[in-house]
Design an enzyme around this catalytic site. Structure first.
Site, mmCIF file in Angstrom:
data_model
loop_
_atom_site.group_PDB
_atom_site.id
_atom_site.type_symbol
_atom_site.label_atom_id
_atom_site.label_comp_id
_atom_site.label_asym_id
_atom_site.label_seq_id
_atom_site.Cartn_x
_atom_site.Cartn_y
_atom_site.Cartn_z
ATOM 1 N N HIS A 271 -0.592 3.998 0.070
ATOM 2 C CA HIS A 271 -1.398 2.835 -0.350
ATOM 3 C C HIS A 271 -2.102 3.112 -1.690
ATOM 4 O O HIS A 271 -1.786 2.494 -2.680
ATOM 5 C CB HIS A 271 -2.412 2.372 0.712
ATOM 6 C CG HIS A 271 -1.799 2.120 2.037
ATOM 7 N ND1 HIS A 271 -0.776 1.209 2.213
ATOM 8 C CD2 HIS A 271 -2.014 2.676 3.272
ATOM 9 C CE1 HIS A 271 -0.408 1.206 3.473
ATOM 10 N NE2 HIS A 271 -1.132 2.078 4.155
ATOM 11 N N ASP A 322 5.971 0.455 6.417
ATOM 12 C CA ASP A 322 4.699 0.670 7.093
ATOM 13 C C ASP A 322 4.574 -0.023 8.457
ATOM 14 O O ASP A 322 5.094 0.459 9.443
ATOM 15 C CB ASP A 322 3.568 0.258 6.122
ATOM 16 C CG ASP A 322 2.189 0.649 6.605
ATOM 17 O OD1 ASP A 322 2.063 1.147 7.723
ATOM 18 O OD2 ASP A 322 1.208 0.453 5.853
HETATM 19 C C1 NGQ Z 1 -1.984 3.318 10.964
HETATM 20 N N1 NGQ Z 1 -2.014 1.584 9.278
HETATM 21 O O1 NGQ Z 1 -2.239 4.502 11.117
HETATM 22 O O2 NGQ Z 1 -1.065 2.742 11.567
HETATM 23 C C2 NGQ Z 1 -2.818 2.550 9.973
HETATM 24 C C3 NGQ Z 1 -3.947 1.868 10.687
HETATM 25 C C4 NGQ Z 1 -5.909 3.379 10.330
HETATM 26 C C5 NGQ Z 1 -2.367 1.214 8.052
HETATM 27 N N2 NGQ Z 1 -3.347 1.834 7.475
HETATM 28 C C6 NGQ Z 1 -4.917 2.799 11.291
HETATM 29 N N3 NGQ Z 1 -1.724 0.259 7.426
HETATM 30 O O3 NGQ Z 1 -5.700 3.354 9.130
HETATM 31 O O4 NGQ Z 1 -6.911 3.867 10.815
HETATM 32 ZN ZN ZN Z 2 0.476 3.772 7.526
#
Ligand code: NGQ
Ligand code: ZN
Length: 456
Positions: A271, A322
């Protein structure tokens, strides 16, 4: 059988190289599925535009099965953080068989869309009650098996996830199945590294700065296990994360990261949305990959990456799907460019010099950065590279009357129906005439898995 009998020869009408399209190119594939100089028998003619398949540098496979289930407004203002609660509730229902069923379906869809490799940022390690499976690596094995079934190259990134916030607070009940202490994590890593093969690379992922307590950080990043192979981390995706980091650690996330680790080409910063000018320049200088996931970043309301400034500083980018709200390198790259156009009210932003094509610039950049993040010999069709390629549909009306100046932009900007007709991964045709070799069985198993999930 003689050795040459194992070499398969091809002749491409047009083949994509880093420098552009070349007409009438011969190449050959050996029995390990690598590009070779050696010659085989009569070449098979590939009558279409042939490109190296795209690496997908960021995937949480299980999230594919919740795509579309978080698009209804909740009781309060919806945000990344409310989406995350929905995602956690969903994650709590996934067991190894379900994960394999979902991941295999996902990987089939990736291959059909033109991705020939995937980096799995995998943190769903333990049972929902946080106790380890009898085989602690059971969930990792489910992903490895799914990739094998589909025929996609895998860079497995088991995730170290230790705390629930920048202040080092313990994991919340729903996060507990993601968690490890450093020793048990290293055991998992050692077990998985023994399974490495031509099709499987094992790297490291640190979930995020907020998932590694400050006092554990040095021991982790300086550990021998992190001295080789790729290291991926989520960073600076949300403004809330930047603010928490400033409040608890007195620095912005990217700033803090560079002050507390030697960031180089082995790193993939996933990101990296919210950057100051100097952070943007610092990432570019380090040679690390910015792992951009434009459709997910749009879906979650993350913000826009400073693409123009970063490309001007020769920064390396790659793309990932993602959360899998969309499975298409075309759509990722298109959204990457369109986000910039909407934001700046200019056109052709990714092309930094007069005469450059946006499509060619982005496909080329994402191949290079994706290969770097995956740490596999992919992204080119040069000697020794994995024979991972896609052939566009020569019958697509959208490619009629296109030449080497316009084909890539038509592929990336004009298509709605998929133009990827044939896909070779590791030297094998896994998609022929838009059909994956095992798609019916894998889709049927996926359907029963999600129907089971819907009942729980
Ligand atoms: C994840 N996803 O780990 O799947 C994360 C969400 C977080 C994104 N950041 C959970 N898009 O970041 O704590
Ligand atoms: Zn991720």
């Amino acid at each position: 059988m003689s050795e040459t009998a194992l070499i398969h020869s091809f002749q491409a009408r047009q083949l994509w190289h880093d420098a552009g399209w070349r007409g009438d190119v011969a190449f050959a594939v050996d029995d390990r599925g690598r590009i070779t100089q050696a010659q085989g028998g009569t070449p098979q003619y590939l009558d279409g535009w042939v490109l190296p398949g795209m690496p997908n540098l960021h995937s949480h496979a299980f999230q594919r099965a919740m795509a579309g289930l978080a698009e209804r407004r909740g009781p309060s203002d919806d945000s990344f953080w409310t989406w995350r609660e929905t995602m956690y509730a969903f994650a709590a229902c996934i067991d190894p068989d379900t994960l394999q069923a979902i991941a295999a379906q996902l990987y089939v869809e990736m291959l059909k869309a033109g991705y020939t490799q995937v980096c799995e940022f995998h943190y769903l390690h333990h049972r929902p009650d946080a106790t380890p499976y009898a085989q602690p690596e059971a969930m990792s094995l489910a992903l490895i098996e799914a990739a094998r079934e589909a025929g996609i190259a895998l860079t497995l990134l088991p995730v170290l996830y230790m705390s629930g916030g920048f202040d080092g607070r313990p994991l919340s009940p729903r996060q507990r199945r993601f968690g490890h202490d450093v020793d048990s994590y290293l055991r998992l890593l050692t077990t998985l590294r023994k399974l490495e093969s031509e099709d499987l690379r094992v790297g490291v992922a640190l979930h995020s700065l907020r998932a590694i307590p400050e006092q554990a950080w040095r021991g982790v990043v300086e550990h021998d296990a992190l001295k080789t192979g790729p290291v991926h981390i989520h960073i600076a995706e949300q403004i809330g994360e930047v603010q928490d980091c400033l409040a608890t650690r007195g620095a912005r996330p990217v700033e803090w990261l560079f002050d507390h680790a030697s960031i180089d080409k082995r790193w993939c910063l996933v990101h990296a949305t919210h950057l100051t000018e100097s952070e943007t320049a610092q990432i570019a200088r380090s040679g690390a990959v910015a792992g951009l996931c434009p459709t997910t970043e749009a879906n979650l309301g993350d913000g826009l990456f400073p693409l123009a400034r970063y490309l001007d500083a020769n920064g390396v980018i790659g793309i990932g799907s993602d959360s899998h709200i969309s499975i298409s390198p075309v759509e990722e790259l298109r959204w990457l460019e369109y986000g910039q156009r909407l934001n700046t009210r200019h056109r052709n932003v990714a092309a930094r010099h007069a005469g450059e094509s946006v499509g060619e610039t982005l496909w080329r950049a994402a191949l290079r950065g994706g290969a770097q993040a995956a740490d596999l010999p992919i992204g080119t069709l040069g000697e020794g590279a994995r024979a991972d390629l896609i052939v566009l549909d020569q019958d697509s009306p959208l490619l009629a009357a296109r030449d080497s100046r316009s084909a890539m932009d038509s592929f990336l900007f004009a298509g709605n129906a998929p133009m990827v007709r044939n896909v070779m991964a590791g030297g094998k045709w896994v998609v022929r005439d838009f059909q994956h070799r095992d798609e019916a069985r894998i889709a049927a198993r996926y359907r029963s898995a999600v129907e089971r999930l819907a009942r729980t």
